[in-house]
Design a protein around this motif. Structure first.
Motif, PDB file in Angstrom:
ATOM      1  N   HIS A  11       1.686  20.386  15.865  1.00 50.78           N
ATOM      2  CA  HIS A  11       1.538  18.942  16.003  1.00 50.78           C
ATOM      3  C   HIS A  11       0.200  18.441  15.488  1.00 50.78           C
ATOM      4  CE1 HIS A  11       5.159  19.412  18.449  1.00 50.78           C
ATOM      5  NE2 HIS A  11       5.435  18.256  17.857  1.00 50.78           N
ATOM      6  N   ALA A  30      -0.089  15.692  12.579  1.00 48.84           N
ATOM      7  CA  ALA A  30      -0.840  14.457  12.835  1.00 48.84           C
ATOM      8  C   ALA A  30      -1.831  14.135  11.719  1.00 48.84           C
ATOM      9  CB  ALA A  30      -1.567  14.572  14.175  1.00 48.84           C
ATOM     10  N   THR A  37      -1.374  11.064   7.556  1.00 46.86           N
ATOM     11  CA  THR A  37      -1.487   9.683   8.035  1.00 46.86           C
ATOM     12  C   THR A  37      -0.964   8.665   7.026  1.00 46.86           C
ATOM     13  OG1 THR A  37      -3.708   9.619   7.132  1.00 46.86           O
ATOM     14  CG2 THR A  37      -3.505  10.175   9.483  1.00 46.86           C
ATOM     15  N   ASP A  38      -0.514   9.152   5.849  1.00 45.97           N
ATOM     16  CA  ASP A  38      -0.108   8.185   4.814  1.00 45.97           C
ATOM     17  C   ASP A  38       1.013   7.255   5.280  1.00 45.97           C
ATOM     18  OD1 ASP A  38       1.463  10.451   4.886  1.00 45.97           O
ATOM     19  OD2 ASP A  38       1.855  10.514   2.733  1.00 45.97           O
ATOM     20  N   VAL A  39       2.009   7.821   5.959  1.00 40.16           N
ATOM     21  CA  VAL A  39       3.133   7.000   6.410  1.00 40.16           C
ATOM     22  C   VAL A  39       2.665   6.019   7.483  1.00 40.16           C
ATOM     23  CG1 VAL A  39       5.366   7.054   7.572  1.00 40.16           C
ATOM     24  CG2 VAL A  39       4.831   8.756   5.823  1.00 40.16           C
ATOM     25  N   LYS A  40       1.826   6.529   8.395  1.00 42.37           N
ATOM     26  CA  LYS A  40       1.319   5.666   9.469  1.00 42.37           C
ATOM     27  C   LYS A  40       0.546   4.483   8.876  1.00 42.37           C
ATOM     28  CE  LYS A  40      -1.451   5.822  13.681  1.00 42.37           C
ATOM     29  NZ  LYS A  40      -2.200   4.626  13.314  1.00 42.37           N
ATOM     30  N   ASP A  41      -0.255   4.771   7.853  1.00 44.86           N
ATOM     31  CA  ASP A  41      -1.047   3.705   7.226  1.00 44.86           C
ATOM     32  C   ASP A  41      -0.126   2.601   6.687  1.00 44.86           C
ATOM     33  OD1 ASP A  41      -3.233   5.163   7.775  1.00 44.86           O
ATOM     34  OD2 ASP A  41      -3.550   5.922   5.723  1.00 44.86           O
ATOM     35  N   ARG A  74       2.926   1.948   7.635  1.00 41.75           N
ATOM     36  CA  ARG A  74       3.568   1.256   8.770  1.00 41.75           C
ATOM     37  C   ARG A  74       2.604   0.252   9.398  1.00 41.75           C
ATOM     38  NH1 ARG A  74       6.389   6.165  10.652  1.00 41.75           N
ATOM     39  NH2 ARG A  74       8.530   5.892   9.963  1.00 41.75           N
ATOM     40  N   ASP A  75       1.332   0.689   9.566  1.00 38.94           N
ATOM     41  CA  ASP A  75       0.342  -0.197  10.197  1.00 38.94           C
ATOM     42  C   ASP A  75       0.149  -1.478   9.390  1.00 38.94           C
ATOM     43  OD1 ASP A  75       0.067   1.617  12.177  1.00 38.94           O
ATOM     44  OD2 ASP A  75      -1.868   2.438  11.522  1.00 38.94           O
ATOM     45  N   LYS A  76       0.319  -1.355   8.080  1.00 41.03           N
ATOM     46  CA  LYS A  76       0.161  -2.558   7.236  1.00 41.03           C
ATOM     47  C   LYS A  76       1.415  -3.438   7.258  1.00 41.03           C
ATOM     48  CE  LYS A  76      -3.167  -0.559   4.046  1.00 41.03           C
ATOM     49  NZ  LYS A  76      -3.203   0.585   3.134  1.00 41.03           N
ATOM     50  N   TYR A 116       6.215  -0.857   5.507  1.00 42.01           N
ATOM     51  CA  TYR A 116       6.984   0.393   5.369  1.00 42.01           C
ATOM     52  C   TYR A 116       8.374   0.083   4.793  1.00 42.01           C
ATOM     53  CZ  TYR A 116       9.300   4.762   6.598  1.00 42.01           C
ATOM     54  OH  TYR A 116      10.011   5.927   6.541  1.00 42.01           O
TER      55      TYR A 116
END
Ligand code: PMP
Length: 401
Positions: free
Chosen positions: A6, A10, A13-17, A19-21, A24
């Motif tokens: 995990h 973790a 982070t590319d996908v999270k970035d 999504r945060d914007k 996605y």
């Protein structure tokens, strides 16, 4: 020992970035059929991100054939082609496909990806060579990774580089050049005449992935070899049913001996369940329609030429495309995601293509045409793309000059 998985995951982070914007763009659920217009979140959205080049996914005859196959054969084959999973319609489709692409024989796989995995992993062995265009599809790359042979890549459609690479290989070695017929993201066509001259000169065989060429180029859409009238120069022709053929599955076509070898060596065929009856029957029905209604391919090309003209007039950079795949280069990942999101909000579905599907400085919108699009739909989409590009601040070629 602590479990590390995990922590490792973790770090991605590319996908999270993205999504945060709030931009996605993947796994968007569509609640209607795959057609020129689809329903997403209750809204009508123009579909310019489909591979259904001939617009056959909702054709009544194909749906009917699919339903009849379920009634006769049930919903699945419960085994591999190799053992209990061969139906008479599998054989019928193989014979039809072999004749369609002009080869002696063909064998079906459950997806196009599995064709490339299975064939490229076993067609060559130790001390042999697989020679790939650097922009070949992921499934060709992965198939080559499963092979014990050596893998050489040459620069995209660069015949001098291909020659340089071939000249370095031992004369007596088995060599297979594996290429996309139409490149899936760039939309250009392999330079088959030049590849064939080099293959002859250096004693190599040729494998062509016609995923995006079937139903699009060649006589009755028979693909790249047919397009160049070079059937005898191509040893192996691969195709999928997930694009023009409105179904799911894939095949490889070649001479009898090669196909028989693959039937007893390709592990993704032997150790995976066969194409379900409904999918097989859909492809047979799609082939009937493609052969009986050549005007569908003409309409696809009318739409392609029309969209290409409009987008070029707007000043967009489409690269060297020669097909219904129109890449609109943005060359910036963030802007590519932002444009995709805004277009969807404005009722236009296009696919963002970023690394690793293309090199990271080549991110693009993949805008693809179907035979069933109307000029009015194309007008609407191009107009919205122009407005959204301005809003996001993407500079088109025309403005740069
Ligand atoms: N080859 C190419 C060039 C493709 O574009 C694709 C699918 N995107 C495949 C193979 C795999 O085909 P399938 O979808 O049938 O698995």
């Amino acid at each position: 020992m602590r479990k590390r998985l995990h922590e490792k995951i973790a770090q991605f982070t590319d996908v999270k970035d993205v999504r945060d914007k709030g931009v996605y763009p993947f796994f968007r659920p569509i609640s209607s059929g795959q057609d020129t217009e689809v329903i997403i979140d209750g809204q009508r959205v123009l579909m310019f991100g489909s591979n259904s080049y001939l617009g056959l996914t909702n054709h009544p005859k194909i749906k009917e054939a699919s339903k009849k196959a379920v009634d006769k054969y049930g919903t699945g084959c419960a085994g591999s082609r190799f053992l209990n999973g061969t139906l008479d319609i599998h054989i019928e489709l193989e014979n039809r496909l072999a004749a369609y692409v002009g080869k002696e024989a063909a064998v079906l796989f459950s997806t196009g990806f599995q064709v490339n995995l299975g064939v490229l992993s076993c067609i060559t062995g130790r001390n042999d060579y697989l020679i790939l265009d650097e922009y070949d599809h992921a499934s060709i790359i992965d198939g080559s990774r499963l092979s014990f042979s050596r893998v050489i890549k040459y620069a995209h459609n660069d015949m001098q580089d291909l020659q340089r690479k071939l000249a370095l290989l031992p004369e007596e070695a088995v060599k297979v050049i594996a290429v996309d017929g139409i490149f899936s993201m760039e939309g250009d066509i392999v330079k088959l005449p030049e590849v064939a001259v080099l293959a002859e000169q250096y004693g190599a065989n040729i494998f062509v992935d016609d995923a995006h060429s079937l139903g699009v180029i060649g006589v009755n859409g028979a693909g790249t070899a047919s397009h160049f009238n070079m059937n005898d120069d191509v040893d192996l022709i691969m195709g999928t049913f997930s694009k023009s053929f409105a179904s799911l599955g894939g095949f490889i076509a070649a001479d009898h001996e090669t196909v028989d070898y693959l039937k007893h060596r390709a592990r993704s065929l032997m150790f995976s369940a066969s194409m379900p009856p409904a999918s097989v029957a859909s492809v047979i029905a799609a082939l009937d329609i493609i052969e009986a209604e050549p005007e569908r391919i003409e309409k696809l090309w009318d739409n392609t030429n029309y969209a290409m003209k409009l987008l070029t007039e707007e000043g967009f950079d489409l690269g060297p495309t020669e097909s219904p795949i129109l890449p609109i280069y943005i060359r910036d990942n963030d802007k590519t995601f932002a444009v995709t999101k805004l277009l969807q909000d404005n009722g236009v579905f296009v696919n963002p293509v970023v690394s690793p599907a293309v090199p990271s400085d080549s991110s693009l919108l993949r805008f693809s045409l179907m035979a069933t699009h109307t000029f009015a739909q194309i007008d609407e989409a191009v107009d919205k793309i122009s407005r959204v590009f301005k809003e996001v601040g993407v500079t088109t070629v025309k403005e740069k000059i």
